[in-house]
Design an enzyme around this catalytic site. Structure first.
Site, PDB file in Angstrom:
ATOM      1  N   LYS A   1       3.870  11.284   4.458  1.00  0.00           N
ATOM      2  CA  LYS A   1       3.106  10.839   5.630  1.00  0.00           C
ATOM      3  C   LYS A   1       2.140  11.930   6.090  1.00  0.00           C
ATOM      4  O   LYS A   1       1.047  11.648   6.567  1.00  0.00           O
ATOM      5  CB  LYS A   1       4.057  10.469   6.775  1.00  0.00           C
ATOM      6  CG  LYS A   1       4.899   9.238   6.479  1.00  0.00           C
ATOM      7  CD  LYS A   1       4.176   7.967   6.878  1.00  0.00           C
ATOM      8  CE  LYS A   1       4.590   6.732   6.120  1.00  0.00           C
ATOM      9  NZ  LYS A   1       6.001   6.446   6.080  1.00  0.00           N
TER      10      LYS A   1
ATOM     11  N   LYS B   1       6.093   2.033  -6.058  1.00  0.00           N
ATOM     12  CA  LYS B   1       6.759   0.841  -5.527  1.00  0.00           C
ATOM     13  C   LYS B   1       5.774  -0.017  -4.744  1.00  0.00           C
ATOM     14  O   LYS B   1       4.732   0.470  -4.295  1.00  0.00           O
ATOM     15  CB  LYS B   1       7.941   1.254  -4.648  1.00  0.00           C
ATOM     16  CG  LYS B   1       7.540   1.903  -3.345  1.00  0.00           C
ATOM     17  CD  LYS B   1       8.758   2.251  -2.523  1.00  0.00           C
ATOM     18  CE  LYS B   1       8.402   2.990  -1.257  1.00  0.00           C
ATOM     19  NZ  LYS B   1       7.858   2.227  -0.159  1.00  0.00           N
TER      20      LYS B   1
ATOM     21  N   LYS C   1       3.265  -1.740   1.799  1.00  0.00           N
ATOM     22  CA  LYS C   1       2.277  -2.395   2.655  1.00  0.00           C
ATOM     23  C   LYS C   1       0.917  -1.718   2.479  1.00  0.00           C
ATOM     24  O   LYS C   1      -0.103  -2.377   2.402  1.00  0.00           O
ATOM     25  CB  LYS C   1       2.705  -2.281   4.112  1.00  0.00           C
ATOM     26  CG  LYS C   1       3.889  -3.176   4.450  1.00  0.00           C
ATOM     27  CD  LYS C   1       4.476  -2.806   5.805  1.00  0.00           C
ATOM     28  CE  LYS C   1       5.852  -3.400   5.985  1.00  0.00           C
ATOM     29  NZ  LYS C   1       6.668  -2.718   6.980  1.00  0.00           N
TER      30      LYS C   1
END
Ligand code: TYM
Length: 330
Positions: A117, A197, A200
């Site tokens: 992040k 993976k 979103k």
């Protein structure tokens, strides 16, 4: 009567639920809610969602969207408690603060999701982001849940939860279980397009509300080869395509395609059409149920109210015990 074992899980309201969320977590949550020995709480974790950039104007409707996705997908208010985290925010945050006082900062800085992040949003590296796993530990432990349905990517966070439980128990006396994850048969749903993976942010294109046409369009973009060769590729989009075939059409169908690759060849157009139809067949009843709840907002409000009240009653109990054990006068 013996207390049923609790189950807790959550999803951030950072977008609509995709096939990764559904196959990796929601299906596990459904399996657990059907077990009479378990008491399940399923949450939309809005306090977690504000640790990365978000839009204040659309956030509330994003929370509602995930609630509807949950209900549509089959989380059943007759069998599980469904709630929004901020409705029990005071309790979760209080426990998180106590946990924060017994856990090392250096361990949090080392976590893969934090590092990820930080790279994704270099101008948004806030305290909440670092604290994220501590709040997640509080989410789970405030209900003393020993079982948590999650995808593989959440495993490092669950490890932090166990460490916190262990540390708390050793410092203040046995209080919390060390929770284990509950995994489905698809703990890492791959991205359709072959890298990492499904997520979103990558916008893989198939969400629970996708129409057949949208699913077809998403699959059409998956790059393919000639469909024939000596050996089926070991990785990449083709393997992922067959993973989806396996998940939606079964193992045998996927094996047939593998065999065909080495003999007659795969016709990807047909494979993709068949797969799109199989995915849509699973999503259609979800969309119908979702529509029902969308058309009955009062019912949804009541579900969330009941869920929050139930959660609050347990959370308050745990906090009472924690304050007492930590020597806080209240
Ligand atoms: P979140 O919102 O990123 O994802 C929700 C759930 O979906 C799973 N998932 C996947 N599983 C398999 N394959 C994929 N491609 C895939 N993508 C997402 C995630 O593993 C997760 O289970 N930190 C959590 C939210 C959270 C939480 C909690 C979870 C906060 N407190 C307490 C459990 C218990 C998160 O960001 O999930």
């Amino acid at each position: 009567m013996e207390q049923k074992k609790r189950v807790f899980s959550g999803t951030r309201p950072t977008g609509r639920l995709h096939l990764g969320n559904y196959l990796g977590m929601v299906k596990g949550a459904i399996e657990l809610q059907n077990r009479p020995d378990l008491d399940c709480l399923y949450c939309v974790v809005d306090l977690h969602g504000i640790t990365t950039p978000y839009d204040t104007k659309t956030y509330a409707s994003g929370i509602r969207t995930v609630v509807l996705d949950y209900l549509g997908a089959g989380l059943d208010p007759q069998k599980a408690h469904i709630l929004v985290q901020s409705a029990v925010g005071a309790q979760h945050l209080e426990l998180a603060y106590y946990f924060g006082t017994i856990y090392q900062v250096s361990r949090l800085e080392d976590l893969p999701t934090y590092k990820e992040k930080k790279t994704q949003h270099p101008d948004y590296v806030n305290m909440g982001l670092l604290y994220y796993p501590v709040l997640m530990a509080a989410d789970i432990l405030i209900y003393k849940s020993p079982l948590v349905p999650i995808g593989q990517d959440q495993e490092p966070h669950l490890e932090v939860t166990r460490e916190i439980a262990r540390k708390f128990n050793s410092m203040f006396g046995e209080t919390f279980p060390e929770p284990q994850s509950f995994k489905t048969n698809a703990p890492i749903v791959p991205s359709l397009y072959g890298e990492g993976k499904m997520s979103k942010s990558k916008g893989d294109g198939i969400i629970l509300t996708s129409s057949l046409e949208e699913i077809k369009a998403a699959l059409a973009k998956v790059p393919t080869d000639s469909g024939k060769g000596e050996k089926f590729p070991a990785e990449g989009p083709l393997v992922n395509l067959l993973t989806f075939v396996e998940l939606f059409e079964g193992h045998d169908r996927a094996m047939q395609y593998r065999e065909r690759y080495k003999t007659t060849g795969i016709k990807y157009g047909e494979l993709k059409t068949e797969l799109a139809e199989a995915i849509y067949k699973e999503l259609q009843p979800i969309q119908e149920r979702r529509k029902y709840f969308e058309d009955h907002p009062q019912e949804v409000n009541q579900i969330l109210k009941d869920g929050a009240e139930y959660a609050r009653s347990i959370a308050d109990e745990t906090l009472k015990e924690v304050r007492q054990k930590m020597g806080l006068a209240r």
